[in-house]
Design a protein around this motif. Structure first.
Motif, mmCIF file in Angstrom:
data_model
loop_
_atom_site.group_PDB
_atom_site.id
_atom_site.type_symbol
_atom_site.label_atom_id
_atom_site.label_comp_id
_atom_site.label_asym_id
_atom_site.label_seq_id
_atom_site.Cartn_x
_atom_site.Cartn_y
_atom_site.Cartn_z
ATOM 1 N N GLY A 1 1.069 9.550 -10.554
ATOM 2 C CA GLY A 1 0.843 8.180 -10.074
ATOM 3 C C GLY A 1 1.759 7.177 -10.720
ATOM 4 O O GLY A 1 2.546 7.501 -11.620
ATOM 5 N N HIS A 2 1.651 5.972 -10.235
ATOM 6 C CA HIS A 2 2.438 4.848 -10.769
ATOM 7 C C HIS A 2 1.644 3.578 -10.510
ATOM 8 O O HIS A 2 0.761 3.544 -9.635
ATOM 9 N N TRP A 3 1.967 2.529 -11.233
ATOM 10 C CA TRP A 3 1.342 1.229 -10.956
ATOM 11 C C TRP A 3 1.704 0.810 -9.539
ATOM 12 O O TRP A 3 2.828 1.040 -9.070
ATOM 13 N N SER B 1 0.877 -1.171 0.000
ATOM 14 C CA SER B 1 0.000 0.000 0.000
ATOM 15 C C SER B 1 0.915 1.221 0.000
ATOM 16 O O SER B 1 2.094 1.128 0.348
ATOM 17 N N ASP B 2 0.373 2.375 -0.362
ATOM 18 C CA ASP B 2 1.216 3.564 -0.554
ATOM 19 C C ASP B 2 0.326 4.798 -0.356
ATOM 20 O O ASP B 2 -0.378 5.212 -1.271
ATOM 21 N N ILE B 3 0.330 5.329 0.869
ATOM 22 C CA ILE B 3 -0.572 6.441 1.212
ATOM 23 C C ILE B 3 0.256 7.636 1.668
ATOM 24 O O ILE B 3 1.229 7.469 2.403
ATOM 25 N N ILE C 1 -0.995 14.416 -1.362
ATOM 26 C CA ILE C 1 -2.119 13.586 -0.923
ATOM 27 C C ILE C 1 -2.143 12.384 -1.852
ATOM 28 O O ILE C 1 -2.271 12.537 -3.073
ATOM 29 N N GLU C 2 -1.973 11.198 -1.279
ATOM 30 C CA GLU C 2 -1.816 9.995 -2.111
ATOM 31 C C GLU C 2 -2.776 8.903 -1.661
ATOM 32 O O GLU C 2 -2.815 8.542 -0.485
ATOM 33 N N ASP C 3 -3.538 8.388 -2.624
ATOM 34 C CA ASP C 3 -4.396 7.240 -2.363
ATOM 35 C C ASP C 3 -4.146 6.172 -3.418
ATOM 36 O O ASP C 3 -3.568 6.434 -4.471
ATOM 37 N N LEU D 1 -3.288 1.653 -9.307
ATOM 38 C CA LEU D 1 -2.306 2.719 -9.426
ATOM 39 C C LEU D 1 -2.510 3.718 -8.287
ATOM 40 O O LEU D 1 -3.562 3.724 -7.642
ATOM 41 N N THR D 2 -1.498 4.525 -8.044
ATOM 42 C CA THR D 2 -1.653 5.576 -7.041
ATOM 43 C C THR D 2 -2.132 6.852 -7.728
ATOM 44 O O THR D 2 -1.898 7.060 -8.919
ATOM 45 N N ILE D 3 -2.800 7.693 -6.932
ATOM 46 C CA ILE D 3 -3.150 9.047 -7.400
ATOM 47 C C ILE D 3 -2.584 9.981 -6.339
ATOM 48 O O ILE D 3 -3.091 10.026 -5.215
ATOM 49 N N GLU D 4 -1.492 10.664 -6.668
ATOM 50 C CA GLU D 4 -0.707 11.335 -5.640
ATOM 51 C C GLU D 4 -0.182 12.708 -6.070
ATOM 52 O O GLU D 4 1.020 12.931 -6.178
ATOM 53 N N PRO D 5 -1.111 13.650 -6.304
ATOM 54 C CA PRO D 5 -0.645 14.990 -6.640
ATOM 55 C C PRO D 5 0.004 15.666 -5.433
ATOM 56 O O PRO D 5 -0.220 15.261 -4.291
HETATM 57 MN MN MN Z 1 3.395 6.468 -4.657
#
Ligand code: MN
Ligand code: GLY
Ligand code: MN
Length: 446
Positions: A357-359, A274-276, A410-412, A385-389
């Motif tokens: 983002g990335h896979w 996970s990557d938050i 902010i990353e989800d 994928l992540t969404i992390e602006p």
């Molecule tokens: Mn990430």
């Protein structure tokens, strides 16, 4: 207690690989797990298996190789450490070939010491070879393969024939790994829940005067206490100006009232990451400037999530986030000039220098080509994928001091679904109100 091991998803993946091989000339595939790595004299790093190998086997021990035979009798063979009760006294339980074959549903299993001896005969029919060429974890398997190829050629007069075709099996495995099956989605959601709870614990523990490493310790505690292996990458706990250093990992600074704390932290659970990222005020309340930039990054994330859907390009979420950023930076007077000039000169990159983002999967930056055939990847159901602006404003003479050292990301984690995407980590406190409420209640009771 964790659920009993289910070999079905792994066996199904091996069956898919074998079928693909059969449709492309058959042959023999060789996939080795990662070597053990020494940290320093006589001390090893905690062992982490190779992601490709584990994807196809579920087998977590070192010194193992998977061999897939795609002929009229397709089968999978595991080579692993022999059962050795004396060694287990030092190193703990290991399966041995017989128990491994039964538990992990292999057609055959042998001692890893037999790989070099058995391999020449397995590849002596002139059939294609499928390997991960140039993958560092394959070094051991390649030693055996190199010797086997020599042995096959030396036996030409006995009718042995060396492979004429070599396939890089990662072309297939990367495409398979890009679309997560049900078992993977379940594990990734669970890894997301553990990381969410770790972020909440970290927010509750944050207050002026504490050190970044104290908060890192809260994250690590939460990961292990929930059964995760540990962090999926080196966690970032970055206060004040440190938040503007994208890969800051020293995590050793004392935090002060008035600053923001950026935490980028995720765990690994049964091989999945996970990557938050969350960013919040150390004192529990955003300043006006911090809140304005925070709301902008949140709007970037909402725009990116709305652009994440099947049929859209992988670049669409990033483009949506950048569009929102440009409008926001102009409104905040952090960028001057027309929208067209800003787009033309890319002056926004001063404040946002990474992609959106990335896979995400077994590896936090997971496998899968972003530009197959030199065109951006089209998103499809089952991709994660992540969404992390983010927005990072360093102190500078031409910037209003109220904005100095504001670094926000902010990353989800997102699963592409039939009608868009599901941000399955979004219930980690995220709005200004959610964050302020949680932190003020924590600080009031401390
Ligand atoms: Mn990430
Ligand atoms: N934590 C690594 C990343 O966000 O890409
Ligand atoms: Mn991250």
């Amino acid at each position: 207690m964790s659920a009993p091991f289910d070999p079905a998803p792994f066996r199904a993946r091996r069956a898919r690989v074998l079928k693909h091989m059969q449709q492309n000339g058959g042959g023999v595939a060789l996939i080795a797990t990662a070597p053990e790595r020494m940290r320093n004299r006589e001390t090893a790093y905690p062992y982490r298996f190779d992601s490709y190998f584990h994807y196809l086997t579920g087998f977590a021990e070192p010194q193992a190789t998977l061999v897939l035979i795609a002929d009229a009798n397709p089968r999978s063979i595991l080579f692993c450490r022999e059962k050795n009760v004396e060694r287990e006294t030092w190193e703990g339980f290991h399966y041995g070939p017989e128990a491994a074959a039964a538990q992990f549903a292999f057609d055959e299993a042998h001692a890893c010491t037999e790989l070099a001896e058995r391999l020449p005969a397995l590849i002596s029919g002139g059939q294609p070879l499928w390997c991960a060429f140039g993958h560092e974890d394959e070094a051991t398997a390649f030693d055996a393969l190199h010797a086997a190829l020599i042995a096959v050629r030396q036996n030409a007069r006995a009718g042995w024939c060396a492979p004429a075709t070599l396939h890089d099996i990662r072309h297939l495995l990367d495409e398979m790994r890009l679309i997560k099956d049900e078992a993977e989605r379940t594990l990734m959601r669970r890894a997301g829940v553990i990381a969410r709870d770790a972020h909440i614990r970290a927010m509750r523990a944050t207050r002026p005067g504490r050190y970044e490493y104290e908060i890192e310790a809260e994250l690590l505690h939460a990961f292990r206490a929930a059964g995760a292996t540990g962090p999926a990458y080196t966690n970032i706990v970055a206060s004040g100006a440190n938040a503007c250093t994208l890969h800051y990992t020293a995590n050793d600074r004392q935090m002060h009232a008035g600053e923001l704390l950026l935490i980028d932290a995720g765990c690994e659970l049964e091989g999945y990451a996970s990557d938050i990222t969350r960013t919040f005020p150390v004192s529990g309340r955003f300043s006006a400037a911090q809140r304005a930039v925070y709301e902008l990054v949140l709007a970037m994330q909402q725009a990116a999530a709305a652009a994440t859907r099947p049929g859209a390009s992988f670049d669409a979420p990033h483009e949506a986030a950048v569009d929102t950023l440009i409008d926001g930076l102009r409104a905040l007077k952090l960028l001057s000039g027309s929208r067209e000039e800003i787009v033309e000169t890319k002056s926004w990159q001063r404040f946002y220098m990474h992609r959106t983002g990335h896979w995400l999967g077994r590896d936090v930056h997971d496998v899968g080509a972003y530009r197959p055939h030199d065109k951006p990847r089209t998103l499809a159901v089952g991709m994660t994928l992540t969404i992390e602006p983010g927005c990072y404003i360093r102190a500078a003479a031409d910037i209003d001091p109220a904005f100095h050292d504001i670094g926000i990301r902010i990353e989800d984690d997102a699963l592409v679904t039939a009608d868009g995407c599901q941000l399955y980590t979004a219930d980690t406190p995220k709005t200004v109100a959610e964050i302020e409420t949680l932190m003020q209640s924590a600080q009031a009771t401390s």
